[in-house]
Scaffold this active site. Structure first.
Site, PDB file in Angstrom:
ATOM      1  N   SER A 126     -10.438  53.551  61.226  1.00  0.00           N
ATOM      2  CA  SER A 126     -10.144  52.830  60.106  1.00  0.00           C
ATOM      3  C   SER A 126     -10.509  53.755  59.027  1.00  0.00           C
ATOM      4  O   SER A 126     -11.265  54.666  58.924  1.00  0.00           O
ATOM      5  CB  SER A 126     -10.750  51.619  59.776  1.00  0.00           C
ATOM      6  OG  SER A 126     -10.511  50.286  60.816  1.00  0.00           O
ATOM      7  N   GLU A 241     -11.460  47.845  73.477  1.00  0.00           N
ATOM      8  CA  GLU A 241     -12.010  46.833  72.463  1.00  0.00           C
ATOM      9  C   GLU A 241     -11.643  45.361  72.355  1.00  0.00           C
ATOM     10  O   GLU A 241     -12.355  44.528  72.274  1.00  0.00           O
ATOM     11  CB  GLU A 241     -11.569  47.169  71.254  1.00  0.00           C
ATOM     12  CG  GLU A 241     -12.358  46.662  69.892  1.00  0.00           C
ATOM     13  CD  GLU A 241     -12.443  47.635  68.693  1.00  0.00           C
ATOM     14  OE1 GLU A 241     -13.101  47.478  67.847  1.00  0.00           O
ATOM     15  OE2 GLU A 241     -11.690  48.566  68.533  1.00  0.00           O
TER      16      GLU A 241
END
Length: 388
Positions: A126, A241
């Site tokens: 991110s 994830e």
């Protein structure tokens, strides 16, 4: 198989009694960073010595447990209130999944044994302008001889201040469509030009970090997969994830988390009892769903949206359960200002757990992103319009 599982359960149960520190919650509440890291590494080493640290890895790399055995292991660890592997989480799940799917043999031999020896990883995906829309990332990597020179910034890098290595996405072709010009790298966090800045979050700790990259040289040998094919490699990381990590988390939420909730709630109240029954039903579904996703992954029959379904189900159930815990916990729950550093998202400090639960509805693709994936890839609905 049932008899073998019963014997395995007894073995794990006895091991838990003998090896889980009885005072870890007290010693990890208010622990310094140094105490937290030392405890996490010691606990990982203890699990590894018993063969319980990476049961989901292939046998040749130190794992090899069947899915039923993994379920039993995680059930017993949760039932005995074992600490979570917070620091090792990215390494044993995200980094390992990426290396096993897309890494070279040299990369696997360099890093998988090192992870078992305590090497800590962080995920550098991110950015300030690329969160849920990860493909909009702006960090650049320019080929220069046998290296790539990287410049940019990463955000929400959980555990970055303790990490030895980073899973890094960077743009290697600025002119390509945004998903086509990204490459995937393994970054040594001691490389000159890497700066980590912790971010204090809503519950008062600094788990999140920013990573600044200023002319950082990454050897070309640390490229994972082909240049400009990093988006495809990243799906292995995000799949871990959203999917494979959930087996453990679901067992913790369904065992320790639900136990904390029942202990906090006035169960003689019929409205409360009804809500608890609803949660128990949902937890049973979550645990079964997680087990099926892992089994389907092993058999190669998993659907394209299965991991997103599990991630969405878990994160929103976690949020509702911790919200209910804060509601029924009363004033005591609202004045609890500390939780153990090595606990999970369901520590029993309900207000802090509820605030922390929002983290799970955002990383790895926010809940809105998961619904889009489920609609498009799982249900075959028309794709959302895109500017590119």
């Amino acid at each position: 198989m049932s008899a073998d599982l019963d014997q395995f359960r007894q073995t794990v149960r006895q091991w838990c009694v003998e090896h889980i520190p009885s005072d870890w919650r007290e010693t990890q509440t208010g622990a310094t960073d140094e105490q937290f890291v030392a405890f996490q590494k010691q606990w990982f080493a203890t699990l590894h010595s018993a063969g319980y640290a990476v049961p989901h890895w292939p046998a040749e790399w130190g794992g090899g447990m069947s899915v039923p055995e993994q379920v039993v292991l995680y059930q017993e660890l949760a039932a005995h209130d074992a600490p979570r592997l917070v620091l090792a989480f990215v390494g044993i799940h995200h980094a390992a999944s990426t290396l096993l799917v897309a890494g070279t043999e040299e990369q696997r031999r360099r890093h998988l044994p090192a992870i078992l020896d305590g090497e800590i990883w962080v995920q550098g995906f991110s950015e300030p302008e690329a969160g849920s829309d990860l493909a909009s990332l702006r960090t650049t990597a320019r080929r220069d001889g046998d290296s790539y020179i990287v410049n940019g910034q990463k955000l929400w890098a959980s555990g970055g201040k303790h990490a030895d290595w980073c899973l890094l996405l960077a743009r290697t072709d600025p002119d390509a469509p945004k998903r086509k010009g990204i490459s995937y790298f393994l970054l040594d966090m001691t490389t000159p030009g890497v700066e980590v800045r912790p971010i204090r979050n809503a519950v008062g700790d600094s788990h999140f970090c920013e990573i600044f990259l200023n002319d950082v040289a990454i050897p070309a040998a640390n490229l994972v997969g082909e240049q400009n094919a990093g988006w495809q490699v990243a799906q292995a990381t995000l799949g871990a994830e959203r999917g494979m990590t959930m087996l453990e988390l679901a067992e913790r939420l369904g065992n320790a988390g639900f136990r904390w909730l029942v202990q906090s709630a006035p169960v003689d109240d019929p409205i409360v009892a009804d809500r608890l029954a609803q949660f128990e039903t949902e937890l049973t579904g979550l645990r079964g769903l997680c087990r099926k996703v892992v089994e389907d992954n092993e058999s190669g029959t998993a659907g394209p949206a299965d991991a997103s379904i599990v991630k969405l189900f878990y994160s929103e159930l976690l949020q509702r359960m911790t919200d209910f815990g804060a509601e029924v916990g009363g004033l005591a729950a609202h004045t609890e200002l500390a939780k153990p550093a090595s606990s999970g998202w369901e520590s029993g400090a309900w207000v802090l757990d509820f605030i922390g639960s929002w983290e799970w509805t955002i990383p790895g693709g926010a809940s809105e992103i998961q619904r889009t994936i489920i609609g498009e890839r799982g249900l075959g609905l028309p794709r959302e319009p895109s500017a590119l």
